[in-house]
Scaffold this motif. Sequence first.
Motif, PDB file in Angstrom:
ATOM      1  N   GLY A  39     -12.588  -0.860   9.065  1.00  0.00           N
ATOM      2  CA  GLY A  39     -12.573   0.320   9.832  1.00  0.00           C
ATOM      3  C   GLY A  39     -11.347   0.565  10.505  1.00  0.00           C
ATOM      4  N   VAL A  40     -10.284  -0.135  10.013  1.00  0.00           N
ATOM      5  CA  VAL A  40      -8.757   0.069  10.441  1.00  0.00           C
ATOM      6  C   VAL A  40      -7.919   0.180   9.339  1.00  0.00           C
ATOM      7  CG1 VAL A  40      -7.046  -0.690  11.815  1.00  0.00           C
ATOM      8  CG2 VAL A  40      -9.456  -1.385  12.510  1.00  0.00           C
ATOM      9  N   ALA A  41      -7.055   1.175   9.165  1.00  0.00           N
ATOM     10  CA  ALA A  41      -5.903   1.267   8.408  1.00  0.00           C
ATOM     11  C   ALA A  41      -4.645   1.437   9.113  1.00  0.00           C
ATOM     12  CB  ALA A  41      -6.486   2.756   7.423  1.00  0.00           C
ATOM     13  N   VAL A  42      -3.765   0.889   8.691  1.00  0.00           N
ATOM     14  CA  VAL A  42      -2.480   0.925   9.388  1.00  0.00           C
ATOM     15  C   VAL A  42      -1.286   1.164   8.210  1.00  0.00           C
ATOM     16  CG1 VAL A  42      -3.113  -0.653  10.989  1.00  0.00           C
ATOM     17  CG2 VAL A  42      -2.017  -1.644   9.172  1.00  0.00           C
ATOM     18  N   GLU A  43      -0.441   1.567   8.943  1.00  0.00           N
ATOM     19  CA  GLU A  43       1.100   1.860   8.079  1.00  0.00           C
ATOM     20  C   GLU A  43       2.127   1.108   9.032  1.00  0.00           C
ATOM     21  OE1 GLU A  43       2.274   5.661   6.713  1.00  0.00           O
ATOM     22  OE2 GLU A  43       0.184   6.329   6.747  1.00  0.00           O
ATOM     23  N   VAL A  44       2.760   0.263   8.609  1.00  0.00           N
ATOM     24  CA  VAL A  44       3.610  -0.565   9.422  1.00  0.00           C
ATOM     25  C   VAL A  44       5.086  -0.365   8.617  1.00  0.00           C
ATOM     26  CG1 VAL A  44       4.089  -2.760  10.198  1.00  0.00           C
ATOM     27  CG2 VAL A  44       1.891  -2.309   9.904  1.00  0.00           C
ATOM     28  N   GLY A  45       6.076  -0.052   9.543  1.00  0.00           N
ATOM     29  CA  GLY A  45       7.394   0.006   9.180  1.00  0.00           C
ATOM     30  C   GLY A  45       8.278  -1.156   9.674  1.00  0.00           C
ATOM     31  N   GLU A  46       9.545  -1.174   9.790  1.00  0.00           N
ATOM     32  CA  GLU A  46      10.244  -1.960  10.472  1.00  0.00           C
ATOM     33  C   GLU A  46       9.987  -2.006  12.114  1.00  0.00           C
ATOM     34  OE1 GLU A  46      14.444  -2.102   9.339  1.00  0.00           O
ATOM     35  OE2 GLU A  46      13.935  -2.490   7.170  1.00  0.00           O
ATOM     36  N   ARG A  47      10.052  -0.894  12.460  1.00  0.00           N
ATOM     37  CA  ARG A  47      10.116  -0.602  13.937  1.00  0.00           C
ATOM     38  C   ARG A  47       8.715  -0.059  14.498  1.00  0.00           C
ATOM     39  NH1 ARG A  47      15.138   0.497  12.271  1.00  0.00           N
ATOM     40  NH2 ARG A  47      16.767  -1.196  12.669  1.00  0.00           N
ATOM     41  N   GLN A  48       7.893   0.795  13.517  1.00  0.00           N
ATOM     42  CA  GLN A  48       6.773   1.307  14.437  1.00  0.00           C
ATOM     43  C   GLN A  48       5.475   0.986  13.258  1.00  0.00           C
ATOM     44  OE1 GLN A  48       8.507   5.400  13.641  1.00  0.00           O
ATOM     45  NE2 GLN A  48       8.956   5.491  15.491  1.00  0.00           N
ATOM     46  N   ALA A  49       4.488   1.618  13.790  1.00  0.00           N
ATOM     47  CA  ALA A  49       3.006   1.495  13.217  1.00  0.00           C
ATOM     48  C   ALA A  49       2.285   2.548  13.670  1.00  0.00           C
ATOM     49  CB  ALA A  49       2.517   0.059  13.704  1.00  0.00           C
ATOM     50  N   ALA A  50       1.425   3.100  12.740  1.00  0.00           N
ATOM     51  CA  ALA A  50       0.472   3.891  12.983  1.00  0.00           C
ATOM     52  C   ALA A  50      -0.876   3.655  12.594  1.00  0.00           C
ATOM     53  CB  ALA A  50       0.858   5.476  12.164  1.00  0.00           C
ATOM     54  N   VAL A  51      -1.948   3.999  13.367  1.00  0.00           N
ATOM     55  CA  VAL A  51      -3.357   3.248  13.336  1.00  0.00           C
ATOM     56  C   VAL A  51      -4.289   4.212  12.955  1.00  0.00           C
ATOM     57  CG1 VAL A  51      -5.077   1.849  14.367  1.00  0.00           C
ATOM     58  CG2 VAL A  51      -2.615   1.398  14.768  1.00  0.00           C
ATOM     59  N   ASP A  52      -5.231   4.087  11.959  1.00  0.00           N
ATOM     60  CA  ASP A  52      -6.347   4.942  11.913  1.00  0.00           C
ATOM     61  C   ASP A  52      -7.785   4.201  12.046  1.00  0.00           C
ATOM     62  OD1 ASP A  52      -4.890   7.405  11.152  1.00  0.00           O
ATOM     63  OD2 ASP A  52      -4.662   6.575   9.027  1.00  0.00           O
ATOM     64  N   LEU A  53      -8.511   4.615  12.817  1.00  0.00           N
ATOM     65  CA  LEU A  53      -9.733   4.083  12.911  1.00  0.00           C
ATOM     66  C   LEU A  53     -11.042   4.830  12.588  1.00  0.00           C
ATOM     67  CD1 LEU A  53      -8.781   2.508  16.670  1.00  0.00           C
ATOM     68  CD2 LEU A  53      -8.995   1.217  14.728  1.00  0.00           C
TER      69      LEU A  53
END
Length: 163
Positions: free
Chosen positions: A86-100
Amino acid sequence: MSEASSDIQTSAGSSNVGAGSSASTALSPLVTEQGRTTIADTVVAKIAGIAAREVPGVHALGGGAARAVGAIRERIPGGRTNQGQGVAVEVGERQAAVDLQLVAEYGVSIADLAQGIRRNVIASIEGMTSLQVTEVNIEVQDVYLESDGQDQDQSQQSEPRVQ
């Protein structure tokens, strides 16, 4: 992986390595003069899933199909709970975004629940990974009624209503 390789090659081949690396060091503890730390998407998803489940009022994470597959996986001997369900993420070098995606318990204020989830997910990810969380999007897909589970069990055991 090729992006990371090209980033390493570009920064290593640059004539201004000293100037660029000091700016990188100041921006992130994950990129230093001694090396670069990369955190996999699955790691961030697992942290976010555990943090979201810790908040009172969250019954389960994931959509209906994901929860069904997860229930089957847990019943298999040696099967484990998928903390990133139930979790999707986008991870960069310094940041992350989360969808739940989640199922909330009936009677809980969804606005308060979302605020608590965001606070816990952001604190957990930033504290464990040093990544800056830019957003936590929450999709409430269902509301869990405690009587739903009990009614199904009772109706299967009771006599039929019609003959």
